[in-house]
Design a protein around this motif. Structure first.
Motif, short mmCIF file in Angstrom:
data_model
loop_
_atom_site.label_atom_id
_atom_site.label_comp_id
_atom_site.label_asym_id
_atom_site.label_seq_id
_atom_site.Cartn_x
_atom_site.Cartn_y
_atom_site.Cartn_z
N ASP A 76 73.74 31.51 35.78
CA ASP A 76 74.83 31.51 34.80
C ASP A 76 76.12 32.02 35.42
OD1 ASP A 76 76.11 31.26 32.33
OD2 ASP A 76 75.19 33.04 31.45
N LEU A 77 77.24 31.58 34.86
CA LEU A 77 78.56 32.14 35.19
C LEU A 77 78.98 33.06 34.05
CD1 LEU A 77 80.49 28.89 36.30
CD2 LEU A 77 79.27 30.51 37.75
N GLY A 78 78.02 33.70 33.43
CA GLY A 78 78.27 34.50 32.23
C GLY A 78 79.42 35.48 32.35
N PRO A 79 80.25 35.53 31.31
CA PRO A 79 81.41 36.44 31.33
C PRO A 79 81.03 37.91 31.13
CG PRO A 79 81.27 35.31 29.23
CD PRO A 79 80.20 34.72 30.10
N PHE A 80 79.84 38.19 30.55
CA PHE A 80 79.39 39.57 30.34
C PHE A 80 78.74 40.02 31.64
CE2 PHE A 80 76.70 42.41 27.28
CZ PHE A 80 77.57 43.46 27.47
N ARG A 81 79.43 40.89 32.36
CA ARG A 81 79.00 41.28 33.71
C ARG A 81 79.48 42.69 34.03
NH1 ARG A 81 81.58 37.04 37.45
NH2 ARG A 81 80.43 35.66 36.11
N ALA A 82 78.83 43.29 35.00
CA ALA A 82 79.18 44.64 35.43
C ALA A 82 79.17 44.69 36.95
CB ALA A 82 78.19 45.67 34.86
N ILE A 83 80.06 45.50 37.49
CA ILE A 83 80.16 45.63 38.95
C ILE A 83 80.62 47.04 39.29
CG2 ILE A 83 82.52 44.69 38.98
CD1 ILE A 83 81.77 43.36 41.72
N LYS A 84 80.13 47.55 40.40
CA LYS A 84 80.62 48.84 40.88
C LYS A 84 82.12 48.71 41.15
CE LYS A 84 76.38 50.36 43.19
NZ LYS A 84 75.74 50.56 44.51
N TYR A 85 82.89 49.69 40.73
CA TYR A 85 84.34 49.63 40.87
C TYR A 85 84.77 49.40 42.32
CZ TYR A 85 89.21 51.01 41.02
OH TYR A 85 90.57 51.03 41.25
N ASN A 86 84.19 50.16 43.25
CA ASN A 86 84.59 50.02 44.65
C ASN A 86 84.25 48.63 45.20
OD1 ASN A 86 81.79 50.74 44.59
ND2 ASN A 86 81.90 51.45 46.70
#
Length: 155
Positions: A76-86
């Motif tokens: 998926d190219l899902g818009p609900f996502r999380a990533i480490k800031y750095n």
């Protein structure tokens, strides 16, 4: 003294994502040191009509091409996502329109960051999408997404 966040979470502002799933989304980052997490809009968890046929096809095509060119495991190219800031800073994101989701995923792949998908629920949006709700928006998004994939595939 500037305080930086640890994790950045993205979700659409059209009521289609379930913010109460945020804790599930960030769990792999916190407990498994994963860099990037996609909330995959699993067809079994999607409300009927929440993705147009052209969205579903475009999503399939983009993730299929990422599998072919990059051996990616995205569905998926899902818009609900999380990533480490750095890690987000490290990606040096450029796209400010339709291609930002695929750009982020391609850069995660290119930079060999760790990633996982978790299934998320998805419901019908409020209002009409400027992207998937119009022929022009659909075409522009498709061109932008495919363009990013080929740009990275042959770079």
């Amino acid at each position: 003294l500037e305080i930086k966040p640890d994790i950045i979470v993205f979700l659409d502002g059209d009521y289609s994502d379930y913010p109460e799933q945020l804790t599930e989304l960030i769990e792999p980052i916190i407990n498994q040191q994963i860099d990037f997490v996609i909330g995959a809009r699993n067809s079994k968890l999607r409300e009927k009509g929440s993705m147009t046929p052209q969205q579903a096809f475009g999503n399939w095509l983009a993730t299929f091409l990422m599998k072919v060119f990059f051996n990616a495991k995205f569905s998926d190219l899902g818009p609900f996502r999380a990533i480490k800031y750095n890690k987000l800073v490290q990606l040096r994101m450029e796209d400010k329109t339709y291609g930002w989701t695929v750009e982020m995923q391609l850069k995660v792949l290119k930079q060999k960051m760790s990633y996982v998908e978790i299934p998320v629920r998805y419901k019908n949006r409020i209002g009409t999408s400027k992207v998937s709700g119009t022929v022009k928006g659909t075409l522009m998004a498709g061109i932008k997404i495919i363009g990013w994939i080929f740009k990275y595939a042959f770079k």
